[in-house]
Enzyme design. Structure first.
Site, short mmCIF file in Angstrom:
data_model
loop_
_atom_site.label_atom_id
_atom_site.label_comp_id
_atom_site.label_asym_id
_atom_site.label_seq_id
_atom_site.Cartn_x
_atom_site.Cartn_y
_atom_site.Cartn_z
N SER A 4 0.79 -1.23 0.00
CA SER A 4 0.00 0.00 0.00
C SER A 4 0.82 1.27 0.00
O SER A 4 0.34 2.32 -0.39
CB SER A 4 -0.95 -0.01 1.19
N HIS A 12 -5.44 -3.80 -1.73
CA HIS A 12 -5.22 -2.81 -2.80
C HIS A 12 -5.18 -3.44 -4.19
O HIS A 12 -4.98 -2.72 -5.17
CB HIS A 12 -3.93 -2.04 -2.54
N LYS A 39 -12.25 -0.05 -0.10
CA LYS A 39 -11.40 0.73 -1.00
C LYS A 39 -12.07 0.78 -2.39
O LYS A 39 -12.97 1.58 -2.60
CB LYS A 39 -9.99 0.15 -1.02
N1 PMP Z 1 -4.83 -4.64 4.50
C1 PMP Z 1 -4.21 -3.68 3.78
C2 PMP Z 1 -3.05 -4.05 2.93
C3 PMP Z 1 -4.68 -2.35 3.83
O1 PMP Z 1 -4.07 -1.39 3.13
C4 PMP Z 1 -5.80 -2.05 4.64
C5 PMP Z 1 -6.37 -0.64 4.72
N2 PMP Z 1 -5.48 0.34 5.09
C6 PMP Z 1 -6.39 -3.07 5.36
C7 PMP Z 1 -5.89 -4.36 5.27
C8 PMP Z 1 -7.57 -2.81 6.25
O2 PMP Z 1 -8.72 -2.75 5.49
P1 PMP Z 1 -10.03 -2.02 6.07
O3 PMP Z 1 -9.84 -0.57 5.85
O4 PMP Z 1 -11.14 -2.62 5.29
O5 PMP Z 1 -10.11 -2.38 7.52
#
Ligand code: PMP
Length: 396
Positions: A184, A212, A243
């Site tokens: 990310s 992502h 997302k």
């Molecule tokens: N895994 C990754 C790689 C993420 O980037 C994120 C969000 N920042 C999450 C999990 C968490 O997802 P959520 O926002 O749905 O809790």
């Protein structure tokens, strides 16, 4: 005598953040999350959300959410194992399984909850978790909740992963290799075919957090596993519904056995209330939109490429992203914060990403271009980046 209720120790910690130039207040968005927003009272181009496809405020999504509320009300009423498991949730899991081309899916309340719940449920004392050093915080936290031993390999370094496997695999019963599908902070894609080959050679399971990659990579946004044609060879794939899908929630995709087990031992599912009907209704609509047209994913990629080209032409270091995530590398923490502030004053919002989210000295602003941005907005954003870069001597 000190009053412990004044939280003096936390005040001191906050002073340290201020001294390091990384203290900030949460920004306040007035109105929906879209390409241009009112943030802290100022109209700015929004290059900082994960709303990749522009679904968060899409009229079809809103209509579907309202319809679900009319039929099911606003709350699910309980955790899924009690009476919160509506036919709507079952329909969501089925549709997600179809979308991901997997046997089964179990949805949770967020992507974070998937990692917090699934990793500890599928590993135990005597097992080994092997994790990429740049894996998401929720994977790190989820792994800490497991009784399994943990090892880390250098970012996407297959020699280092094999070193860990050679040194440690033999001493453990089950072994789980965990990687983000798309990282990310840099936008690079995990070398999944190599990871899967190593996993098969050393008899390990694989777990890919595709927060992502889902809605972005692969046919109609089916994700990193689809992008590499690895269906059937990855045991657990995590996706988020917050997302690209534009709502809230997360899911684990894989086998029927996985789903059955998580329904008994996935703690966020057992102890936290299930997704509200409005969210599920909208998510089902998003999946329909993705599965019937590549319009949104095509536009996302075209917009990202257009923006990246403009930024490279200006001379910015935009890292080595292979996806729409576009880091603009600055380096020093305080300078990164200052750059973000200057961009904001000039009319673009991009959040600064600094230590501890990324290693010290690798501060960046992370640009998230979406399918909803117009060419005019992207041109204007590049012009503002040029102005800000020159003001702060980042560009010559
Ligand atoms: N895994 C990754 C790689 C993420 O980037 C994120 C969000 N920042 C999450 C999990 C968490 O997802 P959520 O926002 O749905 O809790």
């Amino acid at each position: 005598m000190s009053n412990i209720h004044e939280l003096q120790y936390l005040k001191e910690n906050l002073e340290t953040l201020k001294a390091d130039g990384v203290y900030r207040k949460l920004p306040v968005l007035e109105g929906p999350n879209e390409a241009e927003v009112i943030l802290n009272g100022k109209k700015v181009i929004n290059l900082s959300s994960n709303n990749y496809l522009g679904f968060a405020n899409h009229p079809r999504m809103k209509a579907a959410a309202i319809q679900a509320i009319e039929k099911y009300g606003v709350g699910s009423g309980a955790v899924r194992t009690i009476i919160g498991n509506m036919d709507l949730h079952e329909a969501l899991d089925k549709k997600l399984a179809e979308f991901k081309r997997e046997e089964a899916v179990m949805s949770f309340q967020s992507g974070f909850n998937c990692n917090a719940g699934a990793i500890q449920a599928i590993t135990a004392d005597g097992d080994l978790i092997i994790s990429d050093e740049l894996n998401h915080a929720s994977i790190i936290d989820g792994s800490r909740l497991s009784k399994a031993a943990r090892a880390v390999y250098k970012h996407s370094d297959m020699n280092d992963l094999e070193r860990v496997l050679k040194e440690r695999r033999g001493a453990y019963k089950n072994c789980l290799i965990i990687t983000d599908g798309v990282f990310s902070m840099d936008g690079d894609i995990a070398p999944l075919p190599d990871i899967v080959n190593l996993a098969e050679r050393y008899e390990c399971m694989t777990y890919v957090d595709d927060a992502h990659g889902s809605g972005v990579l692969g046919e109609s946004g089916r994700g990193t596993v689809d992008h590499f044609g690895l269906h059937g060879r990855v045991d657990f794939t995590i996706g988020t519904l917050s997302k690209a899908i534009g709502v809230i929630g997360g899911y684990v995709a894989g086998s029927e056995t996985m789903r059955d087990w998580l329904s008994h031992r996935g703690r966020p599912l057992l102890f936290s209330t299930s997704l509200p009907p409005a969210a599920v209704g909208a998510i089902l609509e998003a999946l329909d939109m993705l599965m019937t047209s590549t319009e949104y994913t095509d536009r996302l990629w075209a917009n990202a490429q257009y923006f990246k080209k403009g930024m490279s032409a200006l001379g910015y270091d935009i890292g080595h992203s292979q996806t729409p995530i576009t880091p603009v590398m600055i380096g020093e923490e305080a300078k990164t914060m200052q750059f973000s502030k200057t961009l904001f004053d000039l009319g673009v919002y991009v959040s600064p990403i600094v230590f501890p989210t990324v290693p010290k000295g690798t501060g960046r602003v992370r640009v998230m271009v979406t399918a909803a941005h117009t060419t005019e907005q992207l041109d204007r954003a590049v012009e503002i980046f040029e102005k800000a870069g020159k003001q702060l001597n980042i560009l010559k």
